[in-house]
Scaffold this motif. Sequence first.
Motif, short mmCIF file in Angstrom:
data_model
loop_
_atom_site.label_atom_id
_atom_site.label_comp_id
_atom_site.label_asym_id
_atom_site.label_seq_id
_atom_site.Cartn_x
_atom_site.Cartn_y
_atom_site.Cartn_z
N ARG A 151 0.82 -1.22 0.00
CA ARG A 151 0.00 0.00 0.00
C ARG A 151 0.85 1.26 0.00
O ARG A 151 0.43 2.30 -0.50
CB ARG A 151 -0.95 0.01 1.20
CG ARG A 151 -2.10 -0.97 1.09
CD ARG A 151 -3.02 -0.84 2.27
NE ARG A 151 -4.19 -1.67 2.09
CZ ARG A 151 -5.32 -1.28 1.51
NH1 ARG A 151 -5.41 -0.05 1.04
NH2 ARG A 151 -6.33 -2.09 1.39
N LEU A 152 2.05 1.17 0.58
CA LEU A 152 2.93 2.33 0.56
C LEU A 152 3.39 2.63 -0.86
O LEU A 152 3.55 3.79 -1.23
CB LEU A 152 4.13 2.09 1.47
CG LEU A 152 5.05 3.29 1.70
CD1 LEU A 152 4.29 4.46 2.30
CD2 LEU A 152 6.22 2.91 2.60
N GLU A 153 3.59 1.59 -1.66
CA GLU A 153 3.95 1.80 -3.07
C GLU A 153 2.85 2.58 -3.78
O GLU A 153 3.12 3.47 -4.60
CB GLU A 153 4.19 0.45 -3.75
CG GLU A 153 5.36 -0.34 -3.20
CD GLU A 153 6.67 0.39 -3.38
OE1 GLU A 153 6.93 0.92 -4.48
OE2 GLU A 153 7.45 0.46 -2.40
N SER B 286 1.67 1.15 14.53
CA SER B 286 1.31 0.46 13.30
C SER B 286 -0.12 0.79 12.88
O SER B 286 -0.40 0.98 11.70
CB SER B 286 1.46 -1.06 13.48
OG SER B 286 2.82 -1.41 13.63
N ALA B 287 -1.02 0.87 13.85
CA ALA B 287 -2.41 1.19 13.53
C ALA B 287 -2.54 2.59 12.95
O ALA B 287 -3.28 2.81 11.97
CB ALA B 287 -3.28 1.06 14.78
N GLU B 288 -1.79 3.55 13.50
CA GLU B 288 -1.81 4.91 12.97
C GLU B 288 -1.26 4.95 11.56
O GLU B 288 -1.81 5.62 10.67
CB GLU B 288 -1.02 5.84 13.89
CG GLU B 288 -1.68 6.08 15.24
CD GLU B 288 -0.76 6.79 16.22
OE1 GLU B 288 -1.27 7.32 17.21
OE2 GLU B 288 0.48 6.79 15.99
N PHE B 289 -0.16 4.23 11.33
CA PHE B 289 0.44 4.20 10.00
C PHE B 289 -0.51 3.57 8.99
O PHE B 289 -0.65 4.06 7.86
CB PHE B 289 1.75 3.43 10.04
CG PHE B 289 2.68 3.70 8.89
CD1 PHE B 289 3.82 4.44 9.08
CD2 PHE B 289 2.41 3.22 7.62
CE1 PHE B 289 4.70 4.69 8.02
CE2 PHE B 289 3.27 3.47 6.55
CZ PHE B 289 4.41 4.21 6.77
N GLN B 290 -1.17 2.49 9.37
CA GLN B 290 -2.10 1.83 8.47
C GLN B 290 -3.27 2.73 8.11
O GLN B 290 -3.76 2.71 6.98
CB GLN B 290 -2.58 0.53 9.08
CG GLN B 290 -1.51 -0.56 9.11
CD GLN B 290 -1.90 -1.76 9.91
OE1 GLN B 290 -2.79 -1.71 10.76
NE2 GLN B 290 -1.24 -2.88 9.65
N ARG B 291 -3.70 3.54 9.06
CA ARG B 291 -4.78 4.49 8.76
C ARG B 291 -4.32 5.51 7.72
O ARG B 291 -5.08 5.92 6.85
CB ARG B 291 -5.28 5.17 10.03
CG ARG B 291 -6.19 4.29 10.87
CD ARG B 291 -6.92 5.08 11.93
NE ARG B 291 -6.03 5.60 12.96
CZ ARG B 291 -5.71 4.89 14.06
NH1 ARG B 291 -6.18 3.67 14.24
NH2 ARG B 291 -4.91 5.42 14.97
N LEU B 292 -3.05 5.92 7.82
CA LEU B 292 -2.50 6.84 6.81
C LEU B 292 -2.49 6.22 5.43
O LEU B 292 -2.67 6.90 4.42
CB LEU B 292 -1.08 7.26 7.20
CG LEU B 292 -0.93 8.19 8.41
CD1 LEU B 292 0.54 8.39 8.73
CD2 LEU B 292 -1.60 9.53 8.15
N LEU B 293 -2.30 4.89 5.39
CA LEU B 293 -2.28 4.21 4.11
C LEU B 293 -3.67 3.88 3.60
O LEU B 293 -3.81 3.35 2.49
CB LEU B 293 -1.48 2.89 4.25
CG LEU B 293 0.01 3.01 4.57
CD1 LEU B 293 0.62 1.63 4.69
CD2 LEU B 293 0.73 3.84 3.54
N GLY B 294 -4.67 4.15 4.43
CA GLY B 294 -6.02 3.84 4.03
C GLY B 294 -6.39 2.40 4.23
O GLY B 294 -7.33 1.89 3.61
N ALA B 295 -5.65 1.73 5.11
CA ALA B 295 -5.92 0.32 5.36
C ALA B 295 -6.66 0.16 6.67
O ALA B 295 -6.51 0.97 7.59
CB ALA B 295 -4.60 -0.47 5.42
#
Length: 206
Positions: free
Chosen positions: A111-113, A195-204
């Motif tokens: 998702r980061l890609e 990790s949860a905050e980062f995943q929210r940034l990725l829209g996951a």
Amino acid sequence: MGLRVIGAGVGRTGTESLRQALEQLLGGRCYHMFEIIAGRRDHVPVWLDAARGEYPVWDEFLADYVAAVDWPAASFWPELLAANPDALVLLSVRDVDAWWASASATIFSPRLEEQKARVGFPPDWPDAVLESRFDPQWREEGAAKEAYLRHNDAVRAAVPAGQLLEWAPGDGWEPICDALGVAVPDGPFPHANTSAEFQRLLGAPS
């Protein structure tokens, strides 16, 4: 003045929490990947050149900062230490399995890609740095874990004991403050970029 702290720990070892803590303790800015994401796109070609062995004048490139943590700076800890020989080297660590679980869900996530493409980052950013300074197979669990352990062991072997602080999330203020010779703040140690905050940034979903 140069860097007072060189963060040698790889991403997903509490580096954003460390950034906030070091800025509070040192009263200056701490370099982190978020600097690039927040607007320093002009730094991307400098790091890509460094991955090819074409280094900047480090003191000029990082003149606005008193510390550096996280990717990509952590990959260049030997060069940064050579340019700042009196700096404290702060190796942030965590259990290798916990590290991989966090990294694979965040900074190594496909998702980061997708996000990189949307915001216009070059396709080789930061892949070229990871491939040359971490491991060419960094997307694969076994290779990434071996590279993580190898990286940490290289830091431990090269940095004099009195200049190296090994720190894990949960260790809090005291080891860092003791190494820097500063008072322990009254407030809690920062806890940021989970990790949860980062995943929210990725829209996951978290």
